[in-house]
Design an enzyme around this catalytic site. Structure first.
Site, PDB file in Angstrom:
ATOM      1  N   GLY A 156       3.615 -10.226   7.807  1.00 27.42           N
ATOM      2  CA  GLY A 156       3.560  -9.071   8.716  1.00 27.42           C
ATOM      3  C   GLY A 156       3.006  -9.542  10.053  1.00 27.42           C
ATOM      4  O   GLY A 156       3.089 -10.726  10.387  1.00 27.42           O
ATOM      5  N   ARG A 157       2.399  -8.603  10.782  1.00 30.71           N
ATOM      6  CA  ARG A 157       1.879  -8.938  12.116  1.00 30.71           C
ATOM      7  C   ARG A 157       0.921 -10.128  12.079  1.00 30.71           C
ATOM      8  O   ARG A 157       1.062 -11.078  12.834  1.00 30.71           O
ATOM      9  CB  ARG A 157       1.128  -7.736  12.706  1.00 30.71           C
ATOM     10  CG  ARG A 157       1.997  -6.799  13.501  1.00 30.71           C
ATOM     11  CD  ARG A 157       1.134  -5.683  14.073  1.00 30.71           C
ATOM     12  NE  ARG A 157       0.661  -4.843  12.988  1.00 30.71           N
ATOM     13  CZ  ARG A 157       1.140  -3.639  12.712  1.00 30.71           C
ATOM     14  NH1 ARG A 157       2.056  -3.109  13.468  1.00 30.71           N
ATOM     15  NH2 ARG A 157       0.686  -2.951  11.692  1.00 30.71           N
ATOM     16  N   ILE A 158      -0.068 -10.070  11.168  1.00 26.80           N
ATOM     17  CA  ILE A 158      -1.090 -11.134  11.158  1.00 26.80           C
ATOM     18  C   ILE A 158      -0.510 -12.429  10.585  1.00 26.80           C
ATOM     19  O   ILE A 158      -0.740 -13.517  11.115  1.00 26.80           O
ATOM     20  CB  ILE A 158      -2.365 -10.677  10.407  1.00 26.80           C
ATOM     21  CG1 ILE A 158      -2.968  -9.444  11.106  1.00 26.80           C
ATOM     22  CG2 ILE A 158      -3.397 -11.806  10.336  1.00 26.80           C
ATOM     23  CD1 ILE A 158      -4.128  -8.776  10.363  1.00 26.80           C
ATOM     24  N   THR A 236      -8.199 -13.761   4.379  1.00 25.52           N
ATOM     25  CA  THR A 236      -8.781 -12.928   5.441  1.00 25.52           C
ATOM     26  C   THR A 236      -8.324 -11.478   5.288  1.00 25.52           C
ATOM     27  O   THR A 236      -8.415 -10.706   6.231  1.00 25.52           O
ATOM     28  CB  THR A 236      -8.370 -13.430   6.844  1.00 25.52           C
ATOM     29  OG1 THR A 236      -6.951 -13.568   6.879  1.00 25.52           O
ATOM     30  CG2 THR A 236      -9.021 -14.741   7.191  1.00 25.52           C
ATOM     31  N   ARG A 238      -8.257  -8.795   1.925  1.00 30.46           N
ATOM     32  CA  ARG A 238      -9.232  -8.031   1.161  1.00 30.46           C
ATOM     33  C   ARG A 238      -9.600  -8.838  -0.075  1.00 30.46           C
ATOM     34  O   ARG A 238      -8.719  -9.447  -0.713  1.00 30.46           O
ATOM     35  CB  ARG A 238      -8.647  -6.680   0.713  1.00 30.46           C
ATOM     36  CG  ARG A 238      -8.482  -5.643   1.820  1.00 30.46           C
ATOM     37  CD  ARG A 238      -9.833  -5.127   2.315  1.00 30.46           C
ATOM     38  NE  ARG A 238      -9.702  -4.072   3.307  1.00 30.46           N
ATOM     39  CZ  ARG A 238      -9.623  -4.264   4.625  1.00 30.46           C
ATOM     40  NH1 ARG A 238      -9.655  -5.485   5.133  1.00 30.46           N
ATOM     41  NH2 ARG A 238      -9.516  -3.239   5.449  1.00 30.46           N
ATOM     42  N   GLU A 267     -18.179  -6.786  -1.614  1.00 31.35           N
ATOM     43  CA  GLU A 267     -18.775  -7.021  -0.301  1.00 31.35           C
ATOM     44  C   GLU A 267     -19.941  -6.073  -0.132  1.00 31.35           C
ATOM     45  O   GLU A 267     -19.762  -4.882  -0.409  1.00 31.35           O
ATOM     46  CB  GLU A 267     -17.749  -6.795   0.810  1.00 31.35           C
ATOM     47  CG  GLU A 267     -16.738  -7.906   0.867  1.00 31.35           C
ATOM     48  CD  GLU A 267     -15.743  -7.770   2.024  1.00 31.35           C
ATOM     49  OE1 GLU A 267     -15.966  -6.931   2.917  1.00 31.35           O
ATOM     50  OE2 GLU A 267     -14.752  -8.490   1.999  1.00 31.35           O
ATOM     51  N   HIS A 286     -16.723 -11.126   6.446  1.00 31.38           N
ATOM     52  CA  HIS A 286     -15.697 -10.163   6.878  1.00 31.38           C
ATOM     53  C   HIS A 286     -15.747  -9.951   8.400  1.00 31.38           C
ATOM     54  O   HIS A 286     -16.020  -8.847   8.876  1.00 31.38           O
ATOM     55  CB  HIS A 286     -15.863  -8.825   6.126  1.00 31.38           C
ATOM     56  CG  HIS A 286     -14.581  -8.035   6.080  1.00 31.38           C
ATOM     57  ND1 HIS A 286     -14.237  -7.207   5.049  1.00 31.38           N
ATOM     58  CD2 HIS A 286     -13.559  -7.927   6.976  1.00 31.38           C
ATOM     59  CE1 HIS A 286     -13.064  -6.635   5.292  1.00 31.38           C
ATOM     60  NE2 HIS A 286     -12.637  -7.062   6.453  1.00 31.38           N
TER      61      HIS A 286
END
Ligand code: GLV
Length: 321
Positions: A156-158, A236, A238, A267, A286
């Site tokens: 996707g975008r990342i 990076t 979840r 977390e 995070h």
């Protein structure tokens, strides 16, 4: 009367000033996020909620807020903490902050990849531990990036932004992303392959899928076993996309070479967690989107979603349309 909203953390002024100018805002001032029961109390009667990924936003909370609640604006791109179906049923709009954190998150994925490849944390510990006596022909040898294979799960975008960075390092880029076409992948220098081939051939595997019922535990004992014994896993997205116990075992049994994580499960990760003891693991708290400019943009976007929602207008960045 101005719309009533609750903001669950102190967000950057770029966003908070807009919220304060347009709404009657109740802002949670604590350093820690509000506990669930407190959140339920504070949202009672509000028209809008601006929240973060720390907040559990479920049907119970929506009930507690009341039927006037029009919008939930999340200051994050991921929104796995929100019960989207429950919001839809109640006609509550949800907004998030996509796009503005793409580069910051891709930068961090790459920073982790480089840090793991070149053993930066071990190098720092080596100096601090007084081991640096001389230049060593065979100490702290790591992996090259040039010519190595990067496997991107989720283009996707990342994922695409990570691919663009990898192309600059002359890496071979494989990607697994069912919703992406081969032509689209080729634009960022990536070749689409199935998950098994990606895991078998990659020297570095970077995760960029959202957390949902299909991706929870995607990296598990079975998938880790397909990876090279020298491979490094970068996460990076979840924490729960990775079965962390299986990861620990893979790292201690030599099934993979290392891991570099910005996200964990849970977390925060307790300071005495066994993963933190391993020399081949890098963990940061995070911070994928944690740059000044990116957080300002996220806060602004979240404020704009909130304000549009309480005014009964379409959100600039809705989760669904
Ligand atoms: C951060 O993890 C985000 O989803 O924006």
């Amino acid at each position: 009367m101005r719309p009533k909203v609750f903001v669950s953390r102190i967000i950057p002024d770029a966003g908070l000033d807009r919220v304060r100018a347009a709404c009657e805002a109740d802002i949670w001032l604590g350093e820690m996020p509000p506990p669930y029961d407190t959140l339920c109390e504070r949202v009672r009667g509000v028209d809008g909620l601006l929240c973060t990924l720390n907040d559990r936003i479920d049907a119970g909370l929506m009930e507690a807020a009341g039927s006037q609640l029009k919008v939930i604006s999340q200051m994050a791109v991921g929104y796995d903490n929100i019960d989207v179906a429950a919001a839809k049923t109640r006609g509550i709009q949800i907004g998030n902050t996509p796009g503005v954190l793409t580069d910051a998150t891709a930068d961090l994925a790459f920073a982790l990849l480089l840090a793991a490849a070149r053993r930066l944390m071990e190098g720092i510990e080596y100096i601090k531990g007084g081991q640096w006596k001389t230049w060593q022909p065979k100490a702290l040898l790591g992996g090259d990036l040039t010519g190595a294979t990067l496997g991107i799960i989720g283009l996707g975008r990342i994922g695409k932004a990570v691919a663009r960075r990898a192309a600059g390092f002359e890496m071979r880029i494989l990607a697994h992303s069912p919703s992406c076409s081969p032509q689209e992948a080729a634009k960022v220098g990536a070749t689409l392959v199935d998950m098994e081939m990606l895991l078998r051939e990659s020297d570095y595997v970077s995760l960029h899928v959202p957390l949902n019922s299909q991706t929870r535990g995607l990296i598990n004992r079975e998938t880790l076993t397909l990876m090279k014994p020298t491979a490094v896993l970068v996460n990076t997205t979840r924490g729960p996309v990775v079965d962390q116990q299986a990861l620990y075992e893979a790292l201690t049994q030599g099934i993979i070479g290392g891991a570099a994580l910005d996200v964990t499960d849970p977390e925060p990760l307790p300071a005495d967690h066994p993963l933190l003891e391993l020399p081949n693991v890098i963990i940061v708290p995070h911070i994928g989107s944690a740059t000044h400019r990116t957080r300002d943009k996220m806060a602004t976007m979240a404020a704009d979603n909130l304000i549009a929602g309480v005014m009964g207008q379409p959100l600039p960045n809705p989760v669904w349309t």
